[in-house]
Scaffold this active site. Structure first.
Site, PDB file in Angstrom:
ATOM      1  CE  LYS A   1      -2.246   1.240   3.779  1.00 21.61           C
ATOM      2  NZ  LYS A   1      -3.294   1.433   4.815  1.00 21.61           N
TER       3      LYS A   1
ATOM      4  CD  GLN B   1       3.412  -4.831  13.271  1.00 24.28           C
ATOM      5  OE1 GLN B   1       3.182  -4.150  12.280  1.00 24.28           O
ATOM      6  NE2 GLN B   1       2.616  -4.843  14.329  1.00 24.28           N
TER       7      GLN B   1
ATOM      8  N   GLY C   1      -1.211  -4.898  16.656  1.00 24.71           N
ATOM      9  CA  GLY C   1      -1.611  -3.560  17.046  1.00 24.71           C
ATOM     10  C   GLY C   1      -0.533  -2.519  16.816  1.00 24.71           C
TER      11      GLY C   1
ATOM     12  CG  ASN D   1      -6.006   9.551  17.745  1.00 19.08           C
ATOM     13  OD1 ASN D   1      -4.993  10.259  17.733  1.00 19.08           O
ATOM     14  ND2 ASN D   1      -5.973   8.226  17.719  1.00 19.08           N
TER      15      ASN D   1
ATOM     16  CE  LYS E   1      15.183   8.917 -26.679  1.00 20.70           C
ATOM     17  NZ  LYS E   1      16.498   8.199 -26.824  1.00 20.70           N
TER      18      LYS E   1
ATOM     19  CG  HIS F   1       4.904  22.477 -37.914  1.00 23.07           C
ATOM     20  ND1 HIS F   1       4.021  23.373 -37.365  1.00 23.07           N
ATOM     21  CD2 HIS F   1       5.735  23.205 -38.707  1.00 23.07           C
ATOM     22  CE1 HIS F   1       4.304  24.592 -37.818  1.00 23.07           C
ATOM     23  NE2 HIS F   1       5.339  24.516 -38.619  1.00 23.07           N
TER      24      HIS F   1
ATOM     25  CE1 TYR G   1      11.870  10.416 -30.419  1.00 21.92           C
ATOM     26  CE2 TYR G   1      13.395   9.709 -32.144  1.00 21.92           C
ATOM     27  CZ  TYR G   1      13.004   9.731 -30.812  1.00 21.92           C
ATOM     28  OH  TYR G   1      13.747   9.077 -29.869  1.00 21.92           O
TER      29      TYR G   1
END
EC number: 2.7.7.23
Length: 454
Positions: free
Chosen positions: A25, A78, A83, A173, A337, A349, A352
């Site tokens: 997460k 852990q 808890g 809290n 790039k 216009h 690349y």
């Protein structure tokens, strides 16, 4: 504050099952940066602080992500989920080293601001032993209430255990705490698990500290500072809040956003004053835009440096390594790039430009391509100052085009072109009078014959 030592314990071991993801997460991103890294940056904003990560699933990935922005950190696994107090004690070894201050923060609260954490540490410097960070939501339903008496915080009562009178309290809290280091282990070790789940709750140390006669207090921070991320919907909400903060910060610093809600920044985007950004622009990581630049709509920038008074877009893409000098221009449907574009150079216009150097005041015509990759290796194109590259040209790297050179439209350039030279790399045109009429009649007859055969 600078002379107080600090250990910041970042709790990042949550399973994050509601994210429904193989990614831990805390490694999901807001503004291009993992959640836990936002938290660590906030911690670092309070002054010098050692960091102790409490990790679970994906421990090495989490540690690696943090160390990219903060350097070496201590990580503690852990192994059981018993808890929040149990999670903090996973870092027992670090706590035992002895610090003036302990900050306890959560790795899934990316919107916490350094000034909020600094305010908590300042309370410790002023004599508090334990400081809880609280907030006042529009509706306190579901949150633990902060119970205060005579200016002291005496307990945190969860919603399900609160009396009707306590439920009227709007001060809730936020979960984050600052703790005087000399009391930390004694308070944490005193937390029991005599509850329905048999877990060790960090919130219990408030009542324990109060019972020992310690100075326990709470500070209030904005609601968005303590928002925790548990699912993708909350992740999107956090992104919106972060972006709105950044937009306001930039506009107040002198940047014009025509439609702020349509422009998206990354955690490290730097935009100088007097830049104008039109609607629907996205900034990936590592972009710096200098003063006076104009970014037109529907442009995408990542890993790029944009010089003063440069002009980008609309519909332009700057990829990592794009470095545009002042007054240069990259126009519509162009991609740049790993290329340096000189002062006043124009790529207006449909082009690349990759792995290249474009000299000052050079003009790159529509449809120009640097052919930089042979399927295995990349090669470089170097174009000097004041060169003119005609439309629909292919520059096959490695190749160098000198100052003031002229490349005729439609050319395929495979060899170096000296300064002031004209290069043509295309087949000679042949025009055959009347041949178009003959072809039309021929093709029409073939088509008619096919129709009859059906």
């Amino acid at each position: 504050m600078t002379d107080r030592t600090c250990l910041s314990i970042v709790l990042a071991a949550g399973e994050g099952t509601r994210m429904k993801s193989n990614l831990p997460k805390v490694l999901h991103r807001v503004a291009g940066l993992p959640l836990v890294c936002h938290v660590v940056n906030a911690v670092r904003g309070t002054g010098k602080s050692d960091v102790a990560l409490v990790v679970g699933r994906g421990a090495e990935d989490v540690r690696s992500a943090v160390e990219k922005i903060a350097g070496p950190v201590s990580a503690f696994e852990q192994k059981e989920r018993l808890g929040t107090a149990h999670a903090v004690l996973a870092a027992h070894e670090a706590i035992a080293r002895g610090y003036d201050d302990l900050l306890i923060v959560f790795g899934d609260t990316p919107l916490i601001e350094a000034q909020s954490l600094l305010a908590a540490r300042e309370r410790l410097a002023q004599g508090a032993d334990l400081v809880v960070i609280g907030f006042r939501p529009a509706s306190p339903h579901g949150y633990g209430r902060l119970i205060e008496e005579g200016g002291q915080l005496v307990a945190i009562i969860e919603e399900k255990e609160a009396t009707d009178e306590q439920k009227k309290i709007g001060f809730c809290n936020g979960g984050l705490m600052a703790l005087r280091g000399q009391h930390a282990l004694a308070l944490l070790d005193a937390v029991g698990n005599d509850n329905a789940k048999g877990e060790y709750y960090l919130t219990d140390i408030v009542a324990i500290a109060h019972g020992k006669g310690l100075n326990v207090t709470a500070i209030e921070v904005p609601v968005d500072n303590v928002i925790g991320i548990n699912n993708r919907a909350e992740l999107a909400e956090a992104e919106t809040i972060w972006q709105n903060r950044k937009r306001r910060e930039l506009m107040l610093s002198g940047v014009t956003l025509i439609a702020p809600e349509t422009v998206f920044f990354s955690y490290d985007t730097v935009i100088e004053p007097d830049v104008v950004i039109e609607p629907n622009v996205f900034f990936g990581p590592s972009v710096h835009v200098a003063s006076g630049a104009l970014i037109h709509s529907f442009s995408h920038l990542e890993g790029a440096q944009v010089g003063e008074k440069a002009e980008i877009g609309p519909f332009a893409r700057l990829r990592p390594g794009a470095d545009l000098a002042e007054k240069s221009k990259v126009g519509n449907f162009c991609e740049v790039k790993n290329a340096k574009v000189g002062k006043g150079a124009k790529i207006n216009h449909l082009a690349y430009i990759g792995d290249a150097v474009i000299g000052a005041s050079s003009n790159i015509g529509a449809g120009t391509i640097t052919c930089n990759y042979d399927g295995y290796n990349k090669f470089k194109t170097i174009i000097g100052d004041n060169a003119f590259i005609g439309s629909n040209s292919s520059l096959v790297a490695p190749v160098e085009i000198g100052d003031n050179a002229y490349i005729a439209s439609g050319s395929v350039i495979t060899a170096d072109v000296p300064a002031d030279a004209l290069a043509l790399g295309r087949a000679r045109q042949e025009t055959k009078e009347g041949r178009a009429k003959i072809l039309r009649e021929k093709y029409a007859a073939i088509k008619a014959a096919k129709s009859v055969s059906k």
